[in-house]
Design a protein around this motif. Structure first.
Motif, PDB file in Angstrom:
ATOM      1  N   SER A 135      -3.438   5.221  -4.070  1.00 55.51           N
ATOM      2  CA  SER A 135      -3.306   3.868  -4.590  1.00 55.51           C
ATOM      3  C   SER A 135      -1.854   3.544  -4.908  1.00 55.51           C
ATOM      4  O   SER A 135      -1.392   2.419  -4.708  1.00 55.51           O
ATOM      5  N   ALA A 136      -1.126   4.576  -5.392  1.00 55.33           N
ATOM      6  CA  ALA A 136       0.297   4.356  -5.687  1.00 55.33           C
ATOM      7  C   ALA A 136       1.067   4.050  -4.410  1.00 55.33           C
ATOM      8  O   ALA A 136       1.960   3.198  -4.387  1.00 55.33           O
ATOM      9  N   ALA A 137       0.705   4.764  -3.327  1.00 62.26           N
ATOM     10  CA  ALA A 137       1.360   4.508  -2.046  1.00 62.26           C
ATOM     11  C   ALA A 137       1.040   3.121  -1.541  1.00 62.26           C
ATOM     12  O   ALA A 137       1.900   2.428  -0.978  1.00 62.26           O
ATOM     13  N   SER A 138      -0.188   2.677  -1.727  1.00 63.04           N
ATOM     14  CA  SER A 138      -0.579   1.343  -1.281  1.00 63.04           C
ATOM     15  C   SER A 138       0.210   0.274  -2.020  1.00 63.04           C
ATOM     16  O   SER A 138       0.620  -0.738  -1.443  1.00 63.04           O
ATOM     17  N   VAL A 139       0.423   0.519  -3.310  1.00 67.59           N
ATOM     18  CA  VAL A 139       1.211  -0.432  -4.089  1.00 67.59           C
ATOM     19  C   VAL A 139       2.644  -0.484  -3.577  1.00 67.59           C
ATOM     20  O   VAL A 139       3.249  -1.547  -3.450  1.00 67.59           O
ATOM     21  N   SER A 140       3.182   0.719  -3.225  1.00 67.64           N
ATOM     22  CA  SER A 140       4.557   0.763  -2.692  1.00 67.64           C
ATOM     23  C   SER A 140       4.652   0.033  -1.368  1.00 67.64           C
ATOM     24  O   SER A 140       5.616  -0.688  -1.109  1.00 67.64           O
ATOM     25  N   VAL A 141       3.655   0.222  -0.509  1.00 62.92           N
ATOM     26  CA  VAL A 141       3.656  -0.460   0.778  1.00 62.92           C
ATOM     27  C   VAL A 141       3.576  -1.963   0.594  1.00 62.92           C
ATOM     28  O   VAL A 141       4.233  -2.737   1.303  1.00 62.92           O
ATOM     29  N   SER A 142       2.771  -2.403  -0.348  1.00 62.58           N
ATOM     30  CA  SER A 142       2.674  -3.842  -0.616  1.00 62.58           C
ATOM     31  C   SER A 142       4.037  -4.394  -1.018  1.00 62.58           C
ATOM     32  O   SER A 142       4.420  -5.498  -0.625  1.00 62.58           O
ATOM     33  N   GLY A 143       4.784  -3.578  -1.753  1.00 61.75           N
ATOM     34  CA  GLY A 143       6.116  -4.012  -2.139  1.00 61.75           C
ATOM     35  C   GLY A 143       7.047  -4.105  -0.939  1.00 61.75           C
ATOM     36  O   GLY A 143       7.865  -5.031  -0.845  1.00 61.75           O
ATOM     37  N   ILE A 144       6.939  -3.148  -0.030  1.00 60.70           N
ATOM     38  CA  ILE A 144       7.775  -3.183   1.184  1.00 60.70           C
ATOM     39  C   ILE A 144       7.442  -4.409   2.014  1.00 60.70           C
ATOM     40  O   ILE A 144       8.331  -5.106   2.527  1.00 60.70           O
ATOM     41  N   ILE A 145       6.144  -4.691   2.168  1.00 60.91           N
ATOM     42  CA  ILE A 145       5.719  -5.841   2.969  1.00 60.91           C
ATOM     43  C   ILE A 145       6.220  -7.137   2.355  1.00 60.91           C
ATOM     44  O   ILE A 145       6.720  -8.038   3.050  1.00 60.91           O
ATOM     45  N   ALA A 146       6.089  -7.217   1.032  1.00 54.43           N
ATOM     46  CA  ALA A 146       6.520  -8.445   0.368  1.00 54.43           C
ATOM     47  C   ALA A 146       8.024  -8.637   0.467  1.00 54.43           C
ATOM     48  O   ALA A 146       8.514  -9.767   0.616  1.00 54.43           O
ATOM     49  N   THR A 147       8.773  -7.537   0.391  1.00 49.26           N
ATOM     50  CA  THR A 147      10.234  -7.631   0.372  1.00 49.26           C
ATOM     51  C   THR A 147      10.830  -7.727   1.773  1.00 49.26           C
ATOM     52  O   THR A 147      11.723  -8.543   2.041  1.00 49.26           O
TER      53      THR A 147
END
Length: 594
Positions: free
Chosen positions: A463-475
């Motif tokens: 779940s932590a990785a998914s949150v990080s990926v969401s941040g990459i996608i957003a940025t």
């Protein structure tokens, strides 16, 4: 006994009205001359006498062994040189076009003597046609290996399976050394080397060198009923001078490429419109699927490593630690699949290790070495990221130099791939054409691989990785999508520009390729553009819109990203299919095709 019978030569039979006497070595003699007149003929004596006479077979064998020249030499002695070539000279075929009737006796003789398969030929007979309706001209042309001064087959071969005799100049193929990569069939502009699928090797004409060394004419020379083919000695400097004037055959490949030594002679003046009978016909070439897969996947792998390193410049250490293991391992898998698929193109893959032999002169050898280094470094880099990521974060060498070493060796491999096809001097495979194709494919699939990594991390990670990926996608998702849109737009415009030669009246190799792409290969061309628009334009546009929204729908991202990657990969595979199947180049005269 008579006076004449008193002197008998050894090894002869003396007869009189009373006896038969066999004399000579091996015959029992009667030491008592008083009994000569009373001796009677015996069966044993007659048999022993017969053994002293040669049979017809023995007499023929004796006569043949004493013969210094071949039995048929009187018919072709004037068609082969009486002495070997001197310095700066070599053997060459000499064809008198005025005497060639197109009977194909030379083709049959070559086929029979060399034990070729039913559909295999080392010598062919083509046709030139031209003139006017009131004065038509038709000229048959017999062609085989030209034993060039600078044979492209020998330069291109990665295993040194060709050798050019220093005295005779004959270019000979070493069957035992060949491992069946078929690169020489692409490099030779005259379509001389022929691949034998069952044997897994390439074979070609060697001017019947064994017969020539024994003072006997090659099969094609000896079989021609009109003496249209002969072997002559040519001056190498003269061949070079003639190549400058392009003195060869109409519409044939330019002689300055390999400096062919065959001479075509005629006393007639041919019309200006004399062209091969198959000049206006086009046909798709062999696609070489293992090479298609190898080229696309190696460029995908190199592009993935390169794109990952560029993306890391904009991420913090936490995000890098999340993405790098998955990204480097997925890029490595594609690279190893590419190298494995390349062995399927070899006729004898068990000898693949020989490919490094031609490193000094063959771009194929250089490509194999470059990608070998790339694979070795990529394995170390991916394994370190996967099993010891803390080491890569703390050690500058692994974090930076090793990663860029992987990308650099991969780019060298891609450059060697470009040169492999540019070396053939085909317009469709020119350095500019191949560089643009391979370069854009590397960047395009590399960016698409980044989206694949994001998909894998978001679906398989914590779940932590998914949150990080969401941040990459957003940025960074917007920039990634825009890069993909730009790259695919450039790639499709470049490929659409290949159809412009259709507007030209002149039949050039590029126009032949365009005719194939819009003719027999039209379905592949349409599918390629459809995949490009879907994967490189439509899906990135949807992702670009999705990345501007917060939060992103994970199911939507998975579906769109999957379609993007699969469509881009399929589109590049189809583009590479056209790269091989639609290539066209000048060739030796052929026959009329139905």
């Amino acid at each position: 006994m008579s006076k004449e019978a008193a002197t008998i030569e050894p090894g002869t039979i003396a007869t009189d009205e009373h006896s038969v006497v066999a004399t000579g070595p091996g015959f029992p003699q009667n030491d008592n001359p008083s009994n000569d007149s009373t001796s009677s003929p015996t069966l044993l004596g007659r048999l022993l006498a017969d053994q002293q006479e040669l049979t017809a077979v023995e007499q023929f064998s004796l006569a043949y062994s004493e013969q210094t020249a071949p039995a048929q030499s009187k018919f072709y002695s004037s068609l082969i040189p009486a002495t070997p070539p001197g310095p700066g000279q070599q053997y060459a075929f000499d064809v008198n076009l005025d005497q060639c009737s197109g009977c194909k006796a030379c083709v049959t003789a070559c086929h029979s003597l060399n034990g070729l398969d039913e559909t295999e030929t080392w010598r062919d007979v083509g046709l030139l046609i031209g003139g006017t309706s009131t004065n038509p001209v038709m000229q048959h042309v017999t062609t085989a290996c030209h034993h060039c001064l600078e044979p492209a087959c020998m330069t291109a071969c990665p295993v040194d399976a060709y050798e050019k005799n220093l005295i005779t100049g004959i270019v000979k193929h070493l069957d035992d050394q060949c491992f069946g990569c078929q690169y020489c069939t692409l490099a030779c502009p005259y379509d001389v080397p022929k691949y034998h699928k069952q044997k897994g090797i390439v074979r070609k004409c060697d001017m019947c060198s064994d017969r020539l060394s024994a003072g006997e004419a090659p099969a094609c020379v000896q079989s021609c009923p009109h003496e249209a083919i002969s072997i002559r000695i040519v001056d190498c400097e003269r061949v070079i001078e003639d190549s400058e004037a392009d003195r060869f055959l109409p519409a044939a490949p330019e002689p300055h490429i390999t400096l062919p030594t065959t001479t075509y002679r005629t006393k007639r003046v041919f019309p200006r419109n004399l062209l091969p009978a198959d000049y206006f016909s086009v046909s798709a070439q062999h696609p070489h699927w293992p090479l298609i897969i190898m080229l696309v996947l190696t460029q995908l792998s190199v592009g993935a490593f390169l794109s990952g390193l560029v993306l890391e410049r904009f991420l913090d250490e936490t995000l890098i630690a999340t993405m790098r293991p998955v990204h480097s391992m997925s890029a490595l898998v594609f690279g190893l699949l590419a190298l494995a698929s390349s062995t399927l193109h070899l006729g004898r893959p068990q000898f693949a290790w020989r490919a490094v032999i031609g490193l000094r002169h063959s771009w194929l050898s250089r490509e194999i070495v470059a990608f070998g280094v790339f694979a070795a470094l990529a394995i170390v880099y991916a394994a370190g990221n996967w099993f010891a990521p803390e080491l890569l974060i703390e050690t500058e060498f692994f974090r930076s130099w090793l990663g860029w070493g992987v990308a650099a060796s991969g780019l060298i491999g891609v450059f060697c791939s470009v040169m492999i096809y540019a070396f053939t001097q085909r317009a469709f495979w020119s350095f500019t054409q191949s560089s643009i194709r391979f370069g854009l494919t590397t960047c395009l699939l590399g960016v698409a691989a980044v989206w694949l990594t994001l998909l894998l991390v978001s679906t398989l990670g914590s779940s932590a990785a998914s949150v990080s990926v969401s941040g990459i996608i957003a940025t960074h998702g917007g920039n990634i999508c825009q890069s993909l849109l730009l790259l695919m737009g450039l790639k499709l415009l470049f490929e659409a520009n290949l159809l412009r030669p259709l507007m030209s009246r002149q039949i050039t190799p590029m126009k032949r390729s365009a005719m194939l792409m819009t003719g027999s290969l039209a379905s592949v061309t349409i599918a390629r553009f459809a995949c490009g628009v879907l994967g490189g334009l439509a899906m990135p546009a949807l992702l670009l819109r999705a990345t501007s929204e917060t939060p992103q729908d994970p199911v939507f991202l998975v579906i769109v990203t999957s379609m993007l990657f699969v469509a881009c990969l399929a589109g590049e595979l189809l583009e590479r299919y056209l790269f091989f199947a639609a290539v066209a180049s000048p060739r030796m005269p052929g026959s009329l095709r139905s």
